[in-house]
Design a protein around this motif. Structure first.
Motif, PDB file in Angstrom:
ATOM      1  N   LYS A   2       0.833  -1.192   0.000  1.00 26.26           N
ATOM      2  CA  LYS A   2       0.000   0.000   0.000  1.00 26.26           C
ATOM      3  C   LYS A   2       0.872   1.248   0.000  1.00 26.26           C
ATOM      4  O   LYS A   2       2.073   1.203   0.169  1.00 26.26           O
ATOM      5  N   GLU A 127      -6.277  12.326   8.668  1.00 29.91           N
ATOM      6  CA  GLU A 127      -7.029  11.895   7.496  1.00 29.91           C
ATOM      7  C   GLU A 127      -6.154  11.138   6.499  1.00 29.91           C
ATOM      8  O   GLU A 127      -6.609  10.809   5.390  1.00 29.91           O
ATOM      9  N   ASP A 129      -4.319   8.440   4.320  1.00 29.16           N
ATOM     10  CA  ASP A 129      -4.696   7.116   3.830  1.00 29.16           C
ATOM     11  C   ASP A 129      -3.416   6.372   3.451  1.00 29.16           C
ATOM     12  O   ASP A 129      -2.871   6.554   2.364  1.00 29.16           O
ATOM     13  N   CYS A 130      -2.898   5.566   4.364  1.00 30.48           N
ATOM     14  CA  CYS A 130      -1.623   4.887   4.138  1.00 30.48           C
ATOM     15  C   CYS A 130      -1.516   3.690   5.063  1.00 30.48           C
ATOM     16  O   CYS A 130      -2.277   3.557   6.021  1.00 30.48           O
ATOM     17  N   ARG A 158      -5.684   4.618  14.162  1.00 30.29           N
ATOM     18  CA  ARG A 158      -6.155   4.316  12.817  1.00 30.29           C
ATOM     19  C   ARG A 158      -5.513   3.059  12.245  1.00 30.29           C
ATOM     20  O   ARG A 158      -5.712   2.730  11.083  1.00 30.29           O
TER      21      ARG A 158
END
Length: 320
Positions: A2, A127, A129-130, A158
């Protein structure tokens, strides 16, 4: 694999020159002028993407020099999220004296950052995304020393793994944020962290293992210059000697090491193999002049030479 994210709180515009000889007062004509986006996280992203990964760069930037930094980041085709600040992004310089082969490096402390500016950075990171976040580099004036600990806690909530590479109080307080995946101090930074001289490989390994036993990190990679590097994890330590190569520049060696090790971990390599890959990348970086970093072909060539090493059982203090 990812996308990872990198965080650079104190980025630089890295400038490098070569001169025949260094003199005070006299004007010195330079050659081989180079410009590059710099700072720990940005450097990590540059190498990580060269290896085939994808990275988003989060960084603070402002003032008259911010547009130049943005342009350099775009030139390297990096995905970016810039957190605006009021004051000028710093400019760092590296000068190679050809006559002696010595390199002189000049690095400002960075611009002052207001509370609302570093808080804006935390809000943006919430926020992200990783799969992994690499927080690398110094903290500029005005940012609290526990800033990285705050970042670690946000990422933990997260389910994002954190890698930390910094020094001084930022490292000490950052580790207090909880268990990070990987920490990469230099030997000098580890000595400063533990507050004592560490000379032998056994002493270095014991100090790194103590941090793991505190639950602050899963992996610790200590870079030691001409003495090589040491990896500590729950099951023991591994010391690898430095590769016998001729150094052209020390700029970015640690960042290249970290980028390659993180890349290997994200594609599923075991920690020891990832460590060896990082060793190859750190060595590859010193082959490049000025502000350049490691290239994949050099990393792969040197990786085949990273063999041997001394593996030891966990070295823990008697009172642990």
């Amino acid at each position: 694999m990812k996308t990872i994210a990198t965080l650079t709180m104190n980025p630089t515009i890295d400038v490098s020159y070569e001169v025949e000889s260094v003199f005070h007062t006299r004007k010195m004509r330079t050659r081989n002028e180079r410009y590059a986006p710099g700072g720990g996280g940005i450097n990590v992203a540059r190498v990580f993407c060269r290896l085939g990964g994808t990275a988003r760069c989060y960084y603070l930037s402002g003032g008259a020099t911010s547009a130049a930094l943005d342009g350099l980041v775009d030139l390297h085709q990096l995905v970016r999220t810039r957190i605006p600040i009021e004051h000028d992004t710093r400019i760092a310089a590296a000068v190679l004296e050809r006559e002696s082969g010595k390199e002189y490096r000049f690095t400002p402390p960075g611009p002052p950052v207001a509370a609302e500016e570093w808080q804006d950075c935390l809000d943006r990171l919430a926020e992200a995304d990783c799969s992994h976040l690499v927080a690398s580099g110094s903290l500029p004036p005005g940012v609290p020393s526990d800033f990285y600990a705050r970042v670690v806690r946000i990422m933990q909530k997260r389910g994002i793994r954190t890698i930390l590479d910094t020094s001084g109080d930022a490292l000490k307080d950052g580790l207090a944020g909880g268990r990070v995946l990987l920490v990469k101090p230099s030997l000098g930074e580890l000595r400063q962290l533990v507050g004592r001289d560490l000379e032998s490989v056994e002493e270095i390994g014991a100090a790194a293992t103590a941090i793991i036993d505190k639950g602050q990190a899963e992996l610790i990679a200590v870079t030691m210059g001409h003495r090589g590097a040491l990896l500590a994890w729950q099951d023991g330590t591994l010391h690898l000697p430095a590769l016998p190569i001729e150094a052209k520049s020390a700029v970015g060696a640690g960042d290249s090491f970290l980028a390659a090790m993180v890349y290997a971990l994200t594609v599923g390599q075991e920690p020891v193999d990832a460590f060896r890959y990082g060793m190859a990348a750190g060595s590859a970086a010193v082959l490049t002049p000025g502000t350049d970093l490691a290239f994949p072909e050099d990393i792969d060539r040197l990786f085949a030479l990273v063999v041997g090493g001394r593996k030891m059982a966990p070295l823990r203090p008697q009172n642990s």
